[in-house]
Design an enzyme around this catalytic site. Structure first.
Site, mmCIF file in Angstrom:
data_model
loop_
_atom_site.group_PDB
_atom_site.id
_atom_site.type_symbol
_atom_site.label_atom_id
_atom_site.label_comp_id
_atom_site.label_asym_id
_atom_site.label_seq_id
_atom_site.Cartn_x
_atom_site.Cartn_y
_atom_site.Cartn_z
ATOM 1 N N LEU A 118 -0.276 -0.244 -4.220
ATOM 2 C CA LEU A 118 -0.029 0.631 -5.205
ATOM 3 C C LEU A 118 1.467 0.290 -5.827
ATOM 4 C CD1 LEU A 118 -0.007 4.554 -2.961
ATOM 5 C CD2 LEU A 118 -0.679 4.140 -5.571
ATOM 6 N N ILE A 134 0.836 7.292 0.737
ATOM 7 C CA ILE A 134 0.572 5.745 1.388
ATOM 8 C C ILE A 134 -1.202 5.390 0.659
ATOM 9 C CG2 ILE A 134 -0.179 4.592 3.477
ATOM 10 C CD1 ILE A 134 2.262 6.695 4.209
ATOM 11 N N CYS A 135 -1.534 4.487 0.433
ATOM 12 C CA CYS A 135 -3.031 4.408 -0.103
ATOM 13 C C CYS A 135 -3.847 4.042 1.193
ATOM 14 C CB CYS A 135 -3.470 3.400 -0.883
ATOM 15 S SG CYS A 135 -5.052 2.349 -0.949
ATOM 16 N N LEU A 136 -4.236 4.862 2.234
ATOM 17 C CA LEU A 136 -5.605 4.494 3.315
ATOM 18 C C LEU A 136 -6.566 5.318 3.278
ATOM 19 C CD1 LEU A 136 -4.599 2.961 6.345
ATOM 20 C CD2 LEU A 136 -3.392 5.033 7.833
ATOM 21 N N ASN A 153 1.379 -1.037 0.061
ATOM 22 C CA ASN A 153 0.084 0.470 0.205
ATOM 23 C C ASN A 153 0.287 1.031 0.139
ATOM 24 O OD1 ASN A 153 -1.572 -1.859 2.076
ATOM 25 N ND2 ASN A 153 -2.629 -1.300 0.412
#
Ligand code: ZN
Ligand code: ZN
Ligand code: ZN
Ligand code: ZN
Ligand code: ZN
Ligand code: ZN
Ligand code: ZN
Lengths: 157, 577
Positions: A124, A89-91, A81
């Site tokens: 990601l 960051i994919c959050l 991620n």
């Protein structure tokens, strides 16, 4: 503008007061700009990031805390991620699930939790995501550990 | 066809000796005076078939929007005994479909219904809470200690200071999320109380509070499956609400008729998809079509457009006829060239040309009827003058509504006629229904297989199978040709009647003698009735025999309306607001 400054100042004071409260997180505000922060977080134990120290960069928008801060890894990390090149960051809480009740400190905690529990379905970093999705946990762990050693650990000698 | 007139909206029924009745055409409320025509062997009777169902569409103006929305809100508030903002959150979530809300309630219960829409109905009394006993509260957003009077608690019981709430609301409204502003607490998806939002935002920015209200109001139109903005340009400000579930065409109070399915002009018997493709094609081809008229001339023997390629003015048609570009003559010796090189025309160009010719065939007819429609619309005024003249003359009857009805019949039928050409273009072309045709073929094959599965396994039957396959394809092609013939028969008959009606109505009836006038009246009414029936039959044929064969939901058409596209009625609130 005024509200975000006030809130950040309070977060700053809180960080100073509780410096020892969370030994895994070290949040530092930029000397000249209260909207720029960096954090050092410890890789969680029993993960391939254990023993590493990772640096995060925060860019706080003027609408904060109504809008989330932008956070990225400055330290290279092999994680599904996190974008391998940019550190993005994919959050969810940094996007649509953001709530003004979050703080920079709690965001750091959420990122540490993400390191321990990757979400391979929204990758990601596709290489990393694919390893996990194909069930090759060992492959993933050895890659992640290698990058932790290369980038997140103090060089010996 | 006969005998179902009770369902149609015709008010006049024509009764003949053999008990066959033909529906007449009349929009007027006045009774027809049959006595005046007792010299005719048939008599007209006035039969008022009042419309059984209520109006199927309503105009919602800026003024009635609030009332229309309140009606639905109140229904939900009453049925579920919830507050207004809860009712609104539910309705927005379920696209203002009251029936759907109730269905979910019955099927899944209160909790699930509310949870899905972010509605939290907490049984906490709004009376003095524990907060008011302590003088200050710490806000979890700004970390300030604020006076207990400066905080607001939402239904989800999350409490923050008024400043933080206000900031949050302003951001959300500006982001265009007025319809679903949720609580600020982490993972709390509760929709905030609109009254509290209005109050807090209004205190800081009254313009924005107004904007918020407008957004909420417009949700009734934009999130609502049964309501659409009138697509008029410039916008008339109205929206139309339909009360039926089926596809229909409506007329706004501003006079614009549009298809409720795709918001473009009323286009039946074309389906929405056909119309979309057709409009696009007309736009794309207009270049080519212009090019054709500028760069081609019709061949004197076969009338196909012939293109002049090169400077030579002796051109040759694919029918092998050569002619002079300038005068159409066989030769053009005086130009001195006299020779024409025969070029091999590639097959591609041939088929492209064929496609274009096919398109031009349908387009020209579509265009001709559209043009006629525009011209005939102008008759409205002259007809009005003529009728006024009749009033002044001493005729025994003063009811001339049947003339206007005949004229309206002409307008409607002309439109149907023009749209029937793009319909035929797609119905009998190869572009659409490919999948359906393939499926149909498979179905046939499976049926065959079931019967002769045993034999099929045998290798020697292979040839037979191949033959059968060929046969099958031929049969399908034949079926299509037969249907096309049938359609064109009906279309042409309809067309002939429309042209005749147009002629009748252009007659100088205002100066007719009484007898001649009566004759004209009989002819006009009878023709109008026939045209109506032919139109209805055409729709029926399209719906059942043509589109009905394909289970394609994309190709539904608005039903035939004898009286044309229904005018949406003004919305009258049942709440008396
Ligand atoms: Zn606050
Ligand atoms: Zn809440
Ligand atoms: Zn309108
Ligand atoms: Zn349509
Ligand atoms: Zn020719
Ligand atoms: Zn020549
Ligand atoms: Zn000539």
């Amino acid at each position: 503008m005024q509200a975000s400054r006030a809130r950040l100042f309070k977060e700053y004071k809180e960080v100073q007061r509780e410096k020892t409260a969370d030994p895994d997180i070290q949040l530092v505000c930029d000397d000249s700009n209260i909207f720029k922060w960096t954090a050092l977080i410890k890789g969680p134990s029993e993960t391939p990031f254990e023993g590493g120290v990772f640096q995060l960069a925060f860019a706080v928008p003027e609408q904060y805390p109504l809008q989330p801060p932008q956070v990225r890894f400055l330290t290279k990390i092999f994680h599904p991620n996190v974008h391998f090149k940019t550190g993005e960051i994919c959050l969810d809480i940094l996007k649509n699930a953001w709530s003004p009740a979050w703080t920079l400190q709690s965001v750091c905690r959420a990122i540490i939790a993400l390191m321990a529990h990757p979400e391979p379905d929204s990758p990601l970093n596709c290489d990393s995501g694919n390893l996990l999705r194909s069930g090759d946990t060992r492959g993933y762990q050895s890659m992640a550990r290698m990058y932790t050693r290369l980038a997140a650990m103090p060089k010996k000698g | 066809m006969m005998g179902d007139h009770g369902n149609s909206e015709d008010e006049y029924v024509y009764v003949s000796d053999d008990d066959d009745d033909i529906s007449g055409v009349d929009d007027c409320d006045d009774d027809y005076e049959a006595d005046d025509y007792d010299d005719n062997r048939d008599e007209f009777q006035a039969v008022d078939v009042s419309i059984v169902t209520g109006p199927s569409s309503k105009v919602i103006t800026k003024e009635s929007l609030l009332a229309a929305q309140r009606e639905d809100l109140v229904r939900i508030m009453d049925l579920l005994s919830v507050k207004e903002h809860h009712a609104r959150a539910l309705l927005i979530h379920y696209s203002w479909d009251v029936e759907k809300v109730l269905a979910v309630l019955v099927e899944h219960g209160n909790d699930e219904l509310f949870a899905a829409a972010g509605v939290k109905v907490v049984e906490h009394d709004d009376g003095p809470s524990s907060l008011q006993f302590s003088s200050t509260v710490s806000c979890n957003i700004c970390y300030d200690d604020v006076s207990a009077t400066e905080v607001t608690t939402m239904d989800c019981s999350h409490c923050f200071c008024n400043d933080c709430w206000t900031n949050h609301f302003i951001v959300k409204i500006n982001e265009g999320q007025s319809r679903s502003i949720t609580c600020m607490a982490h993972k709390c998806g509760a929709i905030c109380d609109e009254a509290k939002i209005r109050c807090l935002v209004g205190a800081r920015d009254s313009d924005l509070a107004e904007k918020f209200d407008r957004f909420l109001l417009e949700s009734y139109i934009e999130d609502n499956k049964r309501v659409k903005w009138c697509p008029s340009v410039p916008h008339c400000g109205n929206a139309i609400r339909i009360e039926v579930d089926e596809l229909c065409e409506v007329e706004c109070a501003c006079g614009l008729q549009f298809c409720f399915g795709c918001s473009s002009e009323a286009h039946s018997p074309c389906s929405c998809l056909m119309w979309k493709l057709w409009s696009k094609k007309c736009q794309d081809e207009s270049m080519t079509a212009n090019w054709i008229t500028v760069h081609t001339k019709p061949c004197p023997s076969c009338h196909k457009p012939v293109e002049k390629n090169g400077g030579c003015n002796l051109v040759r048609c694919i029918c092998k006829r050569t002619f002079c570009w300038h005068c159409g003559g066989q030769t053009h010796d005086f130009y001195g060239c006299g020779r024409y090189k025969d070029k091999d025309v590639e097959m591609d160009t041939q088929s492209a040309k064929r496609d274009l010719e096919r398109y031009m065939h349908y387009y020209n007819r579509y265009k001709a009827h559209t043009d006629s429609f525009k011209l005939e619309r102008k008759m409205k005024k002259t007809m009005h003058n003529k009728i006024n003249k009749l009033y002044e003359s001493d005729t025994s009857s003063k009811d001339f509504s049947w003339i206007t009805n005949g004229l309206n019949r002409l307008f409607r039928s002309r439109r149907i006629l023009s749209y029937s050409y793009p319909f035929a273009f797609y119905m009998f072309g190869n572009q659409l229904f490919k999948e359906d045709r393939k499926k149909k073929k498979q179905r046939y094959e499976e049926e065959e297989e079931g019967e002769e599965g045993e034999k099929k396994k045998k290798r020697q039957k292979y040839e037979e199978e191949k033959k059968k396959n060929k046969q099958l394809e031929d049969d399908m092609k034949k079926e299509r040709t037969i249907k096309q013939d049938l359609f064109e028969d009906q279309q042409q008959q309809f067309e002939a009647n429309v042209e005749k009606l147009s002629m009748y109505l252009e007659e100088k009836f205002e100066s007719y003698s009484e007898d001649k006038f009566k004759d004209w009246k009989m002819r006009t009414i009878a023709l109008s009735v026939t045209t109506d029936n032919l139109g209805r039959n055409l729709y029926e044929f399209i719906e059942t025999d043509l589109l009905g064969c394909f289970k394609d939901a994309d190709h539904k058409i608005a039903p035939y309306k004898s009286k044309g596209v229904e005018k949406a009625s003004e919305h009258h609130s049942s709440l008396g607001i």
